[in-house]
Each structure stands twice: as structure tokens, then as C-alpha cells.
Design an enzyme around this catalytic site. Sequence first.
Site, mmCIF file in Angstrom:
data_model
loop_
_atom_site.group_PDB
_atom_site.id
_atom_site.type_symbol
_atom_site.label_atom_id
_atom_site.label_comp_id
_atom_site.label_asym_id
_atom_site.label_seq_id
_atom_site.Cartn_x
_atom_site.Cartn_y
_atom_site.Cartn_z
ATOM 1 N N CYS A 9 -3.475 30.054 66.391
ATOM 2 C CA CYS A 9 -2.169 30.167 65.751
ATOM 3 C C CYS A 9 -2.270 29.644 64.316
ATOM 4 O O CYS A 9 -2.757 28.533 64.088
ATOM 5 C CB CYS A 9 -1.135 29.374 66.536
ATOM 6 S SG CYS A 9 0.473 29.318 65.716
ATOM 7 N N ILE A 10 -1.828 30.442 63.370
ATOM 8 C CA ILE A 10 -1.975 30.068 61.966
ATOM 9 C C ILE A 10 -1.208 28.791 61.625
ATOM 10 O O ILE A 10 -1.731 27.917 60.927
ATOM 11 C CB ILE A 10 -1.594 31.231 61.019
ATOM 12 C CG1 ILE A 10 -1.994 30.907 59.586
ATOM 13 C CG2 ILE A 10 -0.135 31.610 61.161
ATOM 14 C CD1 ILE A 10 -1.954 32.095 58.645
#
Length: 129
Positions: A77-78
Site C-alpha cells: 500500500c503506497i
Amino acid sequence: MIFSLLVLSPPSSQASSSAYQFANALLLQKHRLYRVFFYHDAAYNGSSIQCIGQGEFDVAKEWDKLQQQHSFDSVVCIAAGLKRGIINKVEALRYEKAAHNLRNGINLSGLGELADATVKSDRLITFGG
């Protein structure tokens, strides 16, 4: 059957190790693994500079091997990654950072990839909390 995994715990946790073992077992049983999504502290699985103690199980390295053998999608997840210093080359340039450390074969992307995994998989299994 098509599976995706949501991993929430850091590489040093039992939950992260259990996720890897589950993935390995389902692939041995000829199921398909569509995506592994690393979220929260599991984002540390994406670090290429993490050093594991001698004799300890390196779950991040094992994820790499499994992904190379079976070609499933691995995503950090960024937002979780950036908060924890896990960054790819594009984001390093964007945030004017001197280096990047995302492992090869892992993508840095948003929660849309998790939503996509729920749609394209028969089962989404969560590890950690």
C-alpha cells in the site's frame, strides 16, 4: 480456486510468517494466488534494505522467491509504505528523496488494488491485525 491475501503485520510477526506458509500451501495444492497486498506494518515486507538476524526466517526474502516462481501480484500500500519509509524510484523523485528501497517484483499502489483483489478472487484471507 483463486485467492488473494491481505497481510497486516510486520515481517517479524507470526501472522506474516503464517501468511507466507498459507500462500505456499495453496500454491502447492494448485490453487491460484492472484495478489498479496501488504498493508499497515506489513509494508515493511517491501523493504530491500531490511536485515534479518542470523538464523532467523527471512519471510520477505521467501515472499520474493515464491513470487518469482508463481508470478502473482505483490503490492505494498503506497500510503502505508510511504509512512514507513518504503519508497520506489518514482516516489523518491516526487518527494525529493536521495534513494529508494522497494524490493524488485513488488508494486507500490493504492487501496484500489485491494478492492480489485476482492472482485477477482474467490477468497480474500487476512493475516494479522
